[in-house]
Design a protein around this motif. Structure first.
Motif, PDB file in Angstrom:
ATOM      1  N   LEU A   1      32.447 -22.009 -17.450  1.00 45.67           N
ATOM      2  CA  LEU A   1      30.996 -22.014 -17.263  1.00 45.67           C
ATOM      3  C   LEU A   1      30.563 -20.948 -16.262  1.00 45.67           C
ATOM      4  N   GLN A   2      31.336 -20.781 -15.208  1.00 41.26           N
ATOM      5  CA  GLN A   2      31.016 -19.738 -14.235  1.00 41.26           C
ATOM      6  C   GLN A   2      31.088 -18.356 -14.868  1.00 41.26           C
ATOM      7  N   ALA A   3      32.120 -18.133 -15.651  1.00 38.44           N
ATOM      8  CA  ALA A   3      32.268 -16.841 -16.337  1.00 38.44           C
ATOM      9  C   ALA A   3      31.150 -16.639 -17.356  1.00 38.44           C
ATOM     10  N   HIS A   4      30.746 -17.723 -18.003  1.00 42.38           N
ATOM     11  CA  HIS A   4      29.665 -17.656 -18.991  1.00 42.38           C
ATOM     12  C   HIS A   4      28.367 -17.168 -18.352  1.00 42.38           C
TER      13      HIS A   4
ATOM     14  N   LEU B   1      24.021 -13.245 -16.869  1.00 41.32           N
ATOM     15  CA  LEU B   1      23.002 -12.986 -15.863  1.00 41.32           C
ATOM     16  C   LEU B   1      23.573 -12.077 -14.785  1.00 41.32           C
ATOM     17  N   ALA B   2      22.944 -12.043 -13.630  1.00 37.52           N
ATOM     18  CA  ALA B   2      23.448 -11.229 -12.525  1.00 37.52           C
ATOM     19  C   ALA B   2      24.583 -11.960 -11.802  1.00 37.52           C
ATOM     20  N   PRO B   3      25.545 -11.235 -11.220  1.00 34.72           N
ATOM     21  CA  PRO B   3      26.689 -11.879 -10.566  1.00 34.72           C
ATOM     22  C   PRO B   3      26.304 -12.887  -9.489  1.00 34.72           C
ATOM     23  N   TYR B   4      25.218 -12.598  -8.751  1.00 32.58           N
ATOM     24  CA  TYR B   4      24.831 -13.513  -7.671  1.00 32.58           C
ATOM     25  C   TYR B   4      24.215 -14.807  -8.193  1.00 32.58           C
ATOM     26  N   GLU B   5      23.944 -14.897  -9.505  1.00 34.82           N
ATOM     27  CA  GLU B   5      23.297 -16.088 -10.050  1.00 34.82           C
ATOM     28  C   GLU B   5      24.285 -17.143 -10.550  1.00 34.82           C
ATOM     29  N   TYR B   6      25.540 -16.783 -10.717  1.00 36.44           N
ATOM     30  CA  TYR B   6      26.465 -17.777 -11.277  1.00 36.44           C
ATOM     31  C   TYR B   6      26.717 -18.887 -10.251  1.00 36.44           C
ATOM     32  N   PRO B   7      26.860 -20.140 -10.701  1.00 30.73           N
ATOM     33  CA  PRO B   7      27.060 -21.255  -9.769  1.00 30.73           C
ATOM     34  C   PRO B   7      28.432 -21.193  -9.096  1.00 30.73           C
ATOM     35  N   LYS B   8      28.414 -21.111  -7.778  1.00 32.36           N
ATOM     36  CA  LYS B   8      29.676 -21.085  -7.027  1.00 32.36           C
ATOM     37  C   LYS B   8      30.355 -22.449  -7.068  1.00 32.36           C
TER      38      LYS B   8
ATOM     39  N   VAL C   1      20.056 -26.765 -11.371  1.00 30.90           N
ATOM     40  CA  VAL C   1      20.594 -25.862 -10.347  1.00 30.90           C
ATOM     41  C   VAL C   1      19.808 -26.043  -9.054  1.00 30.90           C
ATOM     42  N   VAL C   2      20.544 -26.209  -7.966  1.00 38.58           N
ATOM     43  CA  VAL C   2      19.934 -26.399  -6.645  1.00 38.58           C
ATOM     44  C   VAL C   2      20.730 -25.616  -5.604  1.00 38.58           C
ATOM     45  N   PRO C   3      20.152 -25.411  -4.427  1.00 45.88           N
ATOM     46  CA  PRO C   3      20.912 -24.760  -3.361  1.00 45.88           C
ATOM     47  C   PRO C   3      21.819 -25.757  -2.636  1.00 45.88           C
ATOM     48  N   LYS C   4      23.015 -25.318  -2.310  1.00 42.56           N
ATOM     49  CA  LYS C   4      23.913 -26.101  -1.460  1.00 42.56           C
ATOM     50  C   LYS C   4      23.990 -25.395  -0.114  1.00 42.56           C
TER      51      LYS C   4
ATOM     52  N   VAL D   1      24.666 -21.240  -4.821  1.00 42.46           N
ATOM     53  CA  VAL D   1      24.132 -21.738  -6.085  1.00 42.46           C
ATOM     54  C   VAL D   1      25.060 -22.856  -6.587  1.00 42.46           C
ATOM     55  N   LYS D   2      24.479 -24.043  -6.742  1.00 43.45           N
ATOM     56  CA  LYS D   2      25.260 -25.168  -7.256  1.00 43.45           C
ATOM     57  C   LYS D   2      24.614 -25.707  -8.518  1.00 43.45           C
ATOM     58  N   ALA D   3      25.427 -26.041  -9.497  1.00 41.54           N
ATOM     59  CA  ALA D   3      24.928 -26.587 -10.762  1.00 41.54           C
ATOM     60  C   ALA D   3      25.442 -28.001 -10.965  1.00 41.54           C
ATOM     61  N   TYR D   4      24.527 -28.900 -11.303  1.00 38.82           N
ATOM     62  CA  TYR D   4      24.892 -30.234 -11.772  1.00 38.82           C
ATOM     63  C   TYR D   4      24.855 -30.180 -13.294  1.00 38.82           C
TER      64      TYR D   4
END
Length: 571
Positions: free
Chosen positions: A524-527, A532-539, A492-495, A504-507
């Protein structure tokens, strides 16, 4: 407010000395003394969308806290025990903190936004013995009790302090529990070095770490709070406490920013704080500040940006009484700085700190010039420098790690420091350059310091990043993704994003037999959102055959971060 362009910074620093008593209690400093001296003064104003605002006095706060202390004691809570608080901004949240402090126990605030995985880890790791939860949070907590062997009791807080019919067998109703107890309680005497609160911070690798904060840390926060709020409630000339200060922040009281930068210091000075709930809305923010004559506020940059876009000329629609705005969490920037100054009539005071060493750097436009884009200068009582990898102080203009020395310029111990990471002596030792009592404590944030002591933020030295004002640790998100059957590995890295600063971006490396489809992205986003917290899911999720790794098998997130920055620059 017109800015005083004189610079009193050097004189304030030279004359300041810490006065930390051997015994100190948040409960006494933030409530008990006011309940004795000014019991009818307003402590908390609760404004909901369901009725007229309700004012609670310091006398009411003390009596409710006494009843809760008696109830918790009857339930077996002892000195040093961890008690979790899963509550939004409301009167009962303040009551819980005062009551737990009176017992000499340790409060552990947890965000209402946390999903089951985030909650379970913190409850397990801390060995919390009791949980005080809002009725809306209780259903999500019940399924976790079997995973937390130390957790004995669940106390449910409902609407207006009741239970709203949400209490199940074996649980405790807040209102009934308090009604059954005496409104008198003899508070425990606590040492200034005793633990007061345990706040978990997200890590870049591995699980979050619990920062154990002592009672004295509140004293360490006060210079920054007073300065960033333009001498909060004081007449700087006479140094007398005024009576008109009203504080508000949309920041969650479960976070350091909401608890240590808003709730506790406001109560410490015997002034009212406005408690609100619900999703932040720019127009609503202006309406609340107008309706309650808010004079001082903590508004994170994301909120100010939304307010700037929604209401470009607030003075034509609202009559505000703002005397100061503090902002922290990410860089404020020129646009927001100018908007606050020109359209809201207040020079925003940017601030910097961490849970471990909070409120150490910032501005005070009343007494020294604030500079747009700067984090500010070290607040009185804090010795701050930019240091290199060897722990040497950098020359002006050089980029290095922002660090705070354990002792101030007079050689006195700075009370703002945390006690250490819960159960992690290795991580605690790694935070310091040497002896924790006489060394630099690294923040992990890169900056430059100019010749006048102003700091200019340059980013994180590790993989932590800010997205929409929230501090994001990739480790917890990656761990959550890995629990999905379709994921073999993840980073996970910032975009870069113009609106939020970063997304939040996930490879993701797929497990055999799975295809990278839009449907899987949504799953995966719903998972993550559900755990976790809503702001943590990868956009955004990008599927990749293999992650860049070091020869020792560590993921090179920096490679992916630079790739995202290059892509953003190319567009």
């Amino acid at each position: 407010m017109a800015e005083n362009m004189s610079d009193a910074y050097a004189a304030i620093h030279a004359d300041f000395h810490w006065q930390v008593p051997d015994e100190f209690s948040w409960a006494e400093a933030c409530c008990s003394r006011w309940a004795r001296d000014t019991p009818e003064a307003t402590a908390v104003v609760y404004d909901s969308d369901h009725g007229a605002p309700v004012r609670h006095s310091f006398g009411q706060l003390q009596r409710a806290a006494n009843r809760l202390s008696n109830a918790l004691q009857r339930l077996g809570v002892q000195r040093g025990d961890r008690v979790a608080i899963v509550l939004p901004q409301r009167f009962e949240t303040a009551v819980a903190h005062i009551a737990i402090s009176q017992l000499g126990a340790v409060a552990m605030p947890l965000s209402m936004l946390f999903g089951p995985e985030a909650l379970a880890f913190r409850l397990q790791d801390s060995a919390a013995v009791l949980v005080i939860a809002d009725e809306t949070a209780a259903p999500g907590l019940r399924g976790l009790r079997s995973q937390c062997p130390a957790w004995r009791e669940l106390m449910v807080v409902g609407g207006s302090g009741g239970c709203g019919g949400m209490v199940e067998a074996g649980e405790i109703c807040w209102l009934q529990a308090l009604q059954a107890e005496d409104a008198r309680f003899v508070a425990a005497k606590t040492k200034a070095d005793e633990a007061a609160v345990l706040i978990y911070t997200s890590g870049t690798t591995g699980p979050p770490k619990g920062a154990l904060i002592p009672q004295r840390a509140l004293i360490g926060n006060l210079t920054g709070f007073v300065a960033s709020q333009n001498w909060f409630g004081f007449d700087p000339a006479a140094l007398e406490l005024g009576s008109q200060a009203v504080f508000w922040t949309p920041a969650d009281w479960a976070w350091t920013g909401g608890l240590m930068d808003a709730l506790l210091p406001t109560l410490y000075f015997g002034r009212p704080i406005l408690a609100t709930q619900g999703r932040f809305a720019p127009e609503k923010a202006f309406e609340l500040m107008q309706a309650h004559s808010v004079t001082h506020a903590f508004l994170f940059p994301t909120a100010l940006k939304a307010m700037m876009k929604a209401v470009p000329e607030p003075s034509t629609r609202y009559q505000l009484k703002l005397q100061a705005i503090m902002s922290a969490g990410e860089a404020v920037g020129d646009a927001v700085f100018n908007y606050c100054q020109q359209q809201m009539g207040v020079t925003v005071n940017e601030m910097f700190g961490q849970t471990e060493i909070n409120y150490v750097v910032g501005n005070c436009s009343l007494l020294w010039p604030a500079r747009a884009g700067s984090m500010g200068r070290a607040y009185p009582g804090h010795r701050v420098a930019v240091i290199d990898d060897e722990g040497q102080v950098c020359r002006p203009g050089e980029v290095g790690d922002v660090a705070v020395h354990r002792r101030d310029v007079h050689g006195q111990l700075d009370p703002v420091f945390f006690l250490g990471y819960w159960g992690r002596p290795d991580a605690t030792a790694a935070k310091f350059t040497g002896d924790p009592l006489d060394s630099w404590c690294r923040t992990g944030d890169l900056a430059q310091m100019d010749a006048e002591g102003y700091l200019w933020y340059r980013g994180r030295s590790d993989d932590m990043f800010k997205a929409a004002g929230y501090r994001i640790g990739p480790g917890e998100i990656e761990n959550c993704l890995l629990k999905h059957a379709a994921v073999a590995n993840a980073a996970v890295v910032p975009k870069p994003d113009a609106e939020r600063g970063a997304l939040v971006k996930a490879y993701v490396v797929l497990a055999p037999g799975h295809q990278g489809t839009p449907e899987l992205v949504a799953q995966l986003q719903a998972h993550v959102r559900g755990q976790l917290a809503p702001y943590e899911y990868p956009k955004e999720i990008e599927f990749i055959e293999a992650l860049p790794m070091t020869t020792t098998g560590k993921v090179q997130r920096r490679v992916l971060r630079l790739q995202e920055e290059a892509r953003a620059a190319a567009h």
